[in-house]
Scaffold this active site. Structure first.
Site, PDB file in Angstrom:
ATOM      1  N   CYS A   1       0.976  -1.322  -0.151  1.00 37.10           N
ATOM      2  CA  CYS A   1       0.282  -0.031  -0.214  1.00 37.10           C
ATOM      3  C   CYS A   1       0.950   1.356   0.150  1.00 37.10           C
ATOM      4  O   CYS A   1       0.363   2.283  -0.157  1.00 37.10           O
ATOM      5  CB  CYS A   1      -0.805   0.254   1.589  1.00 37.10           C
ATOM      6  SG  CYS A   1      -1.889  -1.351   1.008  1.00 37.10           S
TER       7      CYS A   1
ATOM      8  N   ASN B   1     -10.130  -0.059  -0.415  1.00 31.46           N
ATOM      9  CA  ASN B   1      -8.685  -0.039   0.200  1.00 31.46           C
ATOM     10  C   ASN B   1      -8.155  -0.765  -1.939  1.00 31.46           C
ATOM     11  O   ASN B   1      -7.891  -1.998  -1.797  1.00 31.46           O
ATOM     12  CB  ASN B   1      -8.239  -0.958   0.842  1.00 31.46           C
ATOM     13  CG  ASN B   1      -6.460  -1.273   1.077  1.00 31.46           C
ATOM     14  OD1 ASN B   1      -5.414  -0.210  -0.357  1.00 31.46           O
ATOM     15  ND2 ASN B   1      -5.983  -1.089   2.239  1.00 31.46           N
TER      16      ASN B   1
ATOM     17  N   HIS C   1      -2.954   7.278   1.478  1.00 29.87           N
ATOM     18  CA  HIS C   1      -3.911   6.028   1.415  1.00 29.87           C
ATOM     19  C   HIS C   1      -5.651   5.782   1.728  1.00 29.87           C
ATOM     20  O   HIS C   1      -5.368   5.692   2.877  1.00 29.87           O
ATOM     21  CB  HIS C   1      -2.839   5.472   2.258  1.00 29.87           C
ATOM     22  CG  HIS C   1      -3.100   3.373   1.614  1.00 29.87           C
ATOM     23  ND1 HIS C   1      -3.369   3.419   0.784  1.00 29.87           N
ATOM     24  CD2 HIS C   1      -3.293   2.507   2.848  1.00 29.87           C
ATOM     25  CE1 HIS C   1      -4.037   2.138   0.633  1.00 29.87           C
ATOM     26  NE2 HIS C   1      -4.061   1.759   1.987  1.00 29.87           N
TER      27      HIS C   1
END
Ligand code: UT7
Length: 324
Positions: A115, A281, A251
């Site tokens: 990520c 996500n 993020h």
């Protein structure tokens, strides 16, 4: 040696059309729309159809970013793709993209920091531009996380989605004063935490792709602390107060993490770009996806100070500060 500043010349993103809603998820695993929304802020995620790969999503986002910059693939002499879900073990998505865009100069490769991948890729490209090793870089975050999910595990499958985002950086001779460009990047990792967020397969261990495993509540605690630390560190190094930053592009893992970090650093939530509701996500794609959204809707304007940050498996974490 001349130092160059990496200016953000263009940005673009792409989400596959197919939307998987929380309601649909409730028919697949023991979950509910209200649990997902209250615990994560996620309302839906986008899923790449069968046969559509990470390179396909990356190509769409890259073409949009190049159009935005008024450039073509022929101008590009560096491609750095952040991905954890490449089409193949090799070649890299970066080189696949190079061929598709008609880029024949320079180098292309992938960076794997899950990520945090986009922040890592941006840092690599920024440093190569600063040293004059590249003039026009394409930095991409692209993922098909749906391919590595255990669709029977409600603690992970409701959280992730597919997508891509891309940024074009051009090298400009560094000057005095408030010039646009990347002002700094800060990368961290700590391999001791690998078991909290990992994929349980790979070419050299199981010979399979594997599936994502996460102890979410433990990752959550590390996320808020480490992200806040990376933000204060990068701002401090640049001699800029957190209050002077115009926009925060985090993020997009969980709305509660965004709010927790904002509370910790006394950041008004209106300054935090949140797109997690719309795509969940998307790992390395989420920072450029959110950045692009805020440029398109007119919030982030030329000259604004923007702080990007992320935390992911490894653990990896970090931040990037830019004047757009
Ligand atoms: O992108 C990389 C970084 N990743 C992250 O930043 C993710 C960080 N973690 C998170 O976002 C959150 O921890 C989660 C969203 C993953 C979980 O939220 P939480 O508030 O930390 O919940 P929890 O894991 O403590 O679980 C609470 C309860 C458990 O039930 P019991 O043990 O209390 O009976 C879970 O089994 O919620 C249950 N649960 C669910 N219930 C309905 C877990 N997943 C689900 C689900 N639907 N999908």
């Amino acid at each position: 040696m001349t130092e160059f500043t990496a200016r953000i010349a263009g940005i673009g993103s792409y989400l596959p059309e197919r939307i998987l809603t929380n309601e649909e998820m409730s028919s697949m695993v023991d979950t509910s729309d209200s649990w997902i929304r209250e615990r994560t802020g996620i309302r839906q995620r986008h899923i790449a159809p069968e046969g559509v790969t990470t390179a396909d999503l990356a190509e769409q986002a890259a073409r949009r970013a190049l159009d935005h910059a008024g450039l073509t693939g022929e101008d590009v002499d560096l491609i750095v793709v952040a991905t954890t879900t490449p089409d193949f073990t090799f070649p890299s998505v970066g080189t696949m993209l190079q061929a598709r865009l008609g880029a024949t100069k320079g180098a292309a490769f992938d960076v794997q920091a899950v990520c945090t991948g986009f922040v890592y890729a941006l840092s690599v490209a920024d440093n190569m531009i600063a040293r004059g090793q590249a003039k026009t870089a394409l930095v991409v975050g692209a993922e098909t996380m749906s391919r590595i999910l255990d669709w029977t595990d409600r603690t992970t499958c409701v959280l992730f989605g597919d997508g891509a985002g891309a940024m074009v950086l051009t090298g400009e001779e560094a000057g005095e004063g408030e010039q646009p460009g990347i002002l700094g990047t800060y990368l961290r990792s700590d391999g001791r935490f690998k078991d909290l967020l990992h994929v349980d397969g790979g070419p050299s261990s199981t010979g399979t792709v594997g599936q994502l495993r996460m102890i979410g509540n433990q990752v959550f605690r590390h996320a808020v602390t480490n992200i806040a630390e990376s933000m204060t560190t990068i701002a401090g190094r640049a001699g800029i107060g957190i209050a002077d930053i115009d926009w925060f592009v985090p993020h997009q893992a969980n709305q509660r993490i965004l709010e927790g970090v904002a509370r910790k650093l006394s950041i008004p939530t209106e300054k935090v770009i949140s797109t997690v509701a719309d795509h969940g996500n998307t790992s390395a794609a989420s920072v450029p996806l959110a950045f692009d959204r805020a440029v398109q809707d007119g919030r982030i304007k030329r000259g604004d100070l923007v702080l990007m940050e992320a935390l992911g498996g490894g653990f990896t974490w970090g931040a990037a500060l830019a004047r757009y």
